[in-house]
Design an enzyme around this catalytic site. Sequence first.
Site, PDB file in Angstrom:
ATOM      1  N   VAL A 150       0.805  -1.218   0.000  1.00 22.71           N
ATOM      2  CA  VAL A 150       0.000   0.000   0.000  1.00 22.71           C
ATOM      3  C   VAL A 150       0.841   1.274   0.000  1.00 22.71           C
ATOM      4  O   VAL A 150       0.332   2.349  -0.317  1.00 22.71           O
ATOM      5  CB  VAL A 150      -0.956  -0.006   1.221  1.00 22.71           C
ATOM      6  N   TYR A 151       2.110   1.192   0.312  1.00 21.67           N
ATOM      7  CA  TYR A 151       2.942   2.392   0.371  1.00 21.67           C
ATOM      8  C   TYR A 151       3.086   2.999  -1.021  1.00 21.67           C
ATOM      9  O   TYR A 151       3.679   2.400  -1.925  1.00 21.67           O
ATOM     10  CB  TYR A 151       4.329   2.089   0.936  1.00 21.67           C
ATOM     11  N   SER A 152       2.507   4.190  -1.166  1.00 20.94           N
ATOM     12  CA  SER A 152       2.509   4.894  -2.455  1.00 20.94           C
ATOM     13  C   SER A 152       1.958   4.018  -3.575  1.00 20.94           C
ATOM     14  O   SER A 152       2.426   4.067  -4.716  1.00 20.94           O
ATOM     15  CB  SER A 152       3.912   5.405  -2.813  1.00 20.94           C
ATOM     16  N   GLY A 153       0.961   3.205  -3.250  1.00 18.61           N
ATOM     17  CA  GLY A 153       0.289   2.388  -4.251  1.00 18.61           C
ATOM     18  C   GLY A 153       1.193   1.406  -4.969  1.00 18.61           C
ATOM     19  O   GLY A 153       1.008   1.123  -6.150  1.00 18.61           O
ATOM     20  N   GLY A 154       2.181   0.871  -4.255  1.00 18.30           N
ATOM     21  CA  GLY A 154       3.114  -0.097  -4.848  1.00 18.30           C
ATOM     22  C   GLY A 154       4.436   0.500  -5.260  1.00 18.30           C
ATOM     23  O   GLY A 154       5.396  -0.234  -5.549  1.00 18.30           O
TER      24      GLY A 154
END
Length: 339
Positions: free
Chosen positions: A54-58
């Site tokens: 989930v961090y920065s959408g991958g």
Amino acid sequence: MQYRTLGRTGVQVSTLALGAMNFGRIGRTTQDEATALVDAALEAGINLIDTADVYSGGESEEMVGKAVAGRRDDIVLATKATMPMGDERNHRGSSRRWLVTALDDSLRRLGVDHVDLYQIHRWDPRTSDEETLSALTDLRRAGKIRYFGSSTFPAHRIVQAQWAAREHRLGRYVTEQPSYSILQRGIETHVLPVTEEYGLGVLAWSPLASGWLSGAIRAGREITTSRSTFMPDRFDTSLPANRARLDAVERLAGIADEAGLTMIQLALGFVTAHPAVTSALIGPRTPDHLHAQLAAADTVLSADVLDAIDAVVAPGTDLAAHEKHDTPPSLLDPALRRR
């Protein structure tokens, strides 16, 4: 750098671990900057890198993958799943259906064929422990993960998952990743005694309390940290909880000065002093941040300093309990505690 055994796995990990949440748009970090941070961390002896889908959408996973290319075998690589990855209702949670897909996506972004530690980012009340542990056990047998763990689980859910693993003869969580700092000590009451009982490794996140313990936040100064720009309520000193934190920070600064330490050394030294904690996860956004945090790698706090910290924030106390991420759903939704 010091090293400790990760729970009962036999794996040796550094007491400071590199958290990659700031890689990508969250921290406004480029690939070159992320690679430089990884290079410096590894050179200093850090051997555990933690990220999440989930961090920065991958984007964080992609940056970590490029940064560790060619030296994968020297790194204990950890990532996480369960947080929403888009609007599709089944692209989240800890069901077998999603975890199998989420892990394949993470491996592709990281550019590896396995991760060393795969963590359930948050407890999913909609999914049974048997369902989740069964999927994780099969992924381990397939060679895609070496171990699996939990993150920010309430103590009773950690116990329940250990029971479910034994009851159904499944693999068990071998680590827990809780929030822990001088200002947020609530896990000392229930979570850390449970992790010690079951021999879990503990990777503590937010040891600098979202920047409150970085030394940048002091009375009379304008708060201009990166977190304060997108979490203003957490730094609004007109609010009682934040005034309490600021008062504590001022007293802690005096303790650090008297001991000849920076606030960062005091904060990280406190977290790694607890016998239940394996590593403190640091999340630098710049090389200056990283070097300031690496200075705490060999910090050992004396009993007098630890006693002084206890006098400022009592053991088991959260100064901002409303910010906890492990609150039972029934405390958040009135419908769950009424017939």
